[in-house]
Design a protein around this motif. Structure first.
Motif, PDB file in Angstrom:
ATOM      1  N   GLY A   1      30.681  37.989  58.579  1.00 36.71           N
ATOM      2  CA  GLY A   1      30.443  38.567  59.900  1.00 36.71           C
ATOM      3  C   GLY A   1      31.458  38.093  60.925  1.00 36.71           C
ATOM      4  N   ILE A   2      31.791  36.809  60.888  1.00 38.27           N
ATOM      5  CA  ILE A   2      32.786  36.244  61.816  1.00 38.27           C
ATOM      6  C   ILE A   2      34.142  36.900  61.599  1.00 38.27           C
ATOM      7  CG2 ILE A   2      34.114  34.159  62.367  1.00 38.27           C
ATOM      8  CD1 ILE A   2      31.481  32.568  61.696  1.00 38.27           C
ATOM      9  N   VAL A   3      34.558  36.988  60.339  1.00 40.90           N
ATOM     10  CA  VAL A   3      35.865  37.569  60.001  1.00 40.90           C
ATOM     11  C   VAL A   3      35.905  39.048  60.373  1.00 40.90           C
ATOM     12  CG1 VAL A   3      37.385  38.152  58.060  1.00 40.90           C
ATOM     13  CG2 VAL A   3      36.366  35.880  58.202  1.00 40.90           C
ATOM     14  N   ASP A   4      34.843  39.768  60.063  1.00 43.98           N
ATOM     15  CA  ASP A   4      34.813  41.202  60.358  1.00 43.98           C
ATOM     16  C   ASP A   4      34.790  41.471  61.859  1.00 43.98           C
ATOM     17  OD1 ASP A   4      34.845  41.592  57.645  1.00 43.98           O
ATOM     18  OD2 ASP A   4      32.722  42.091  57.482  1.00 43.98           O
TER      19      ASP A   4
ATOM     20  N   ILE B   1      43.276  35.937  61.278  1.00 44.21           N
ATOM     21  CA  ILE B   1      43.847  36.644  60.133  1.00 44.21           C
ATOM     22  C   ILE B   1      43.016  37.902  59.972  1.00 44.21           C
ATOM     23  CG2 ILE B   1      44.276  36.583  57.653  1.00 44.21           C
ATOM     24  CD1 ILE B   1      44.437  33.489  57.945  1.00 44.21           C
ATOM     25  N   VAL B   2      43.667  39.037  59.996  1.00 45.33           N
ATOM     26  CA  VAL B   2      42.970  40.315  59.922  1.00 45.33           C
ATOM     27  C   VAL B   2      43.108  40.862  58.501  1.00 45.33           C
ATOM     28  CG1 VAL B   2      42.814  42.645  60.860  1.00 45.33           C
ATOM     29  CG2 VAL B   2      43.426  40.732  62.361  1.00 45.33           C
ATOM     30  N   LEU B   3      41.974  41.133  57.890  1.00 46.09           N
ATOM     31  CA  LEU B   3      41.958  41.659  56.529  1.00 46.09           C
ATOM     32  C   LEU B   3      42.121  43.178  56.541  1.00 46.09           C
ATOM     33  CD1 LEU B   3      38.940  39.547  55.198  1.00 46.09           C
ATOM     34  CD2 LEU B   3      41.373  39.168  54.755  1.00 46.09           C
ATOM     35  N   PRO B   4      42.611  43.752  55.442  1.00 50.78           N
ATOM     36  CA  PRO B   4      42.797  45.211  55.383  1.00 50.78           C
ATOM     37  C   PRO B   4      41.490  45.986  55.249  1.00 50.78           C
ATOM     38  CG  PRO B   4      43.359  44.216  53.278  1.00 50.78           C
ATOM     39  CD  PRO B   4      43.082  43.093  54.230  1.00 50.78           C
TER      40      PRO B   4
ATOM     41  N   ALA C   1      37.510  43.635  63.923  1.00 54.67           N
ATOM     42  CA  ALA C   1      37.091  44.787  64.733  1.00 54.67           C
ATOM     43  C   ALA C   1      37.610  44.669  66.160  1.00 54.67           C
ATOM     44  CB  ALA C   1      35.566  44.895  64.733  1.00 54.67           C
ATOM     45  N   SER C   2      37.659  43.453  66.681  1.00 55.40           N
ATOM     46  CA  SER C   2      38.097  43.300  68.073  1.00 55.40           C
ATOM     47  C   SER C   2      39.606  43.434  68.221  1.00 55.40           C
ATOM     48  CB  SER C   2      37.615  41.963  68.647  1.00 55.40           C
ATOM     49  OG  SER C   2      38.239  40.889  67.995  1.00 55.40           O
ATOM     50  N   THR C   3      40.353  43.235  67.152  1.00 55.65           N
ATOM     51  CA  THR C   3      41.805  43.409  67.252  1.00 55.65           C
ATOM     52  C   THR C   3      42.209  44.843  66.969  1.00 55.65           C
ATOM     53  OG1 THR C   3      42.161  42.778  64.939  1.00 55.65           O
ATOM     54  CG2 THR C   3      42.324  41.031  66.595  1.00 55.65           C
ATOM     55  N   GLY C   4      41.332  45.592  66.321  1.00 59.89           N
ATOM     56  CA  GLY C   4      41.620  46.994  66.042  1.00 59.89           C
ATOM     57  C   GLY C   4      42.944  47.162  65.336  1.00 59.89           C
ATOM     58  N   ASP C   5      43.763  48.066  65.844  1.00 59.58           N
ATOM     59  CA  ASP C   5      45.079  48.296  65.240  1.00 59.58           C
ATOM     60  C   ASP C   5      46.174  47.629  66.068  1.00 59.58           C
ATOM     61  OD1 ASP C   5      44.908  49.961  67.412  1.00 59.58           O
ATOM     62  OD2 ASP C   5      45.635  51.745  66.377  1.00 59.58           O
ATOM     63  N   LEU C   6      45.835  46.532  66.681  1.00 55.34           N
ATOM     64  CA  LEU C   6      46.760  45.777  67.513  1.00 55.34           C
ATOM     65  C   LEU C   6      47.969  45.315  66.697  1.00 55.34           C
ATOM     66  CD1 LEU C   6      46.908  44.573  70.411  1.00 55.34           C
ATOM     67  CD2 LEU C   6      45.867  42.521  69.475  1.00 55.34           C
TER      68      LEU C   6
END
Length: 152
Positions: A11-14, A88-91, A18-23
């Motif tokens: 949940g934390i990672v997701d 770190i944003v996962l795909p 979600a908050s970074t979007g396509d930044l």
């Protein structure tokens, strides 16, 4: 308890993803982009930091090359009234990646078993292979063995 913790971490990672979007990082990097957005010159930022203008320019270059330290980035952000938030944003969602890994690991295990079974002329037919693949995947998800992320 292990499952609850795993779910909380996912949940934390997701949420971060979600908050970074396509930044994406701007072409000039975040330091220069933020500085320009504030109408601040490199010399002004240098004075606020107590460093030379060339050190600001070097930090901007280091950011683009990936050589900047988090400490330097934090100091520069703070001097401009901002803060650094790194993630770190996962795909895909963390749980989707865990499920993908379970499928991949199940395939590896099944392939290895099929190789041994072929030597004994006991290869599973397609229906049984599909059933065993789903069963192994579910078992891996439930147990999350210590070697879950290791290849067979």
């Amino acid at each position: 308890m292990k499952k609850i913790l795993l779910h909380q971490y996912q949940g934390i990672v997701d949420k971060a993803a979600a908050s970074t979007g396509d930044l994406v990082v701007p072409d000039e990097g975040w330091i220069r982009t933020l500085r320009k957005a504030l109408g601040m010159s490199g010399a002004q930022l240098a004075r606020r930091l107590g460093v030379s203008r060339s050190q600001v320019a070097q930090s901007e270059k280091n950011e683009l090359s990936g050589a900047i330290t988090l400490k330097t980035l934090r100091n520069m952000a703070q001097a401009m009234g901002g803060r650094v938030v790194h993630t770190i944003v996962l795909p895909a969602s963390a749980s989707e990646l865990v499920h993908q890994r379970a499928r991949e690991k199940a395939r590896q295990i099944l392939q290895q078993a099929n190789t041994h079974m072929a030597l004994e002329s006991q290869v599973l037919d397609k229906d049984n292979q599909a059933f065993e693949l789903r069963r192994l995947e579910q078992e891996l998800l439930e147990q999350m063995p210590a070697d879950f992320w290791d290849d067979v």
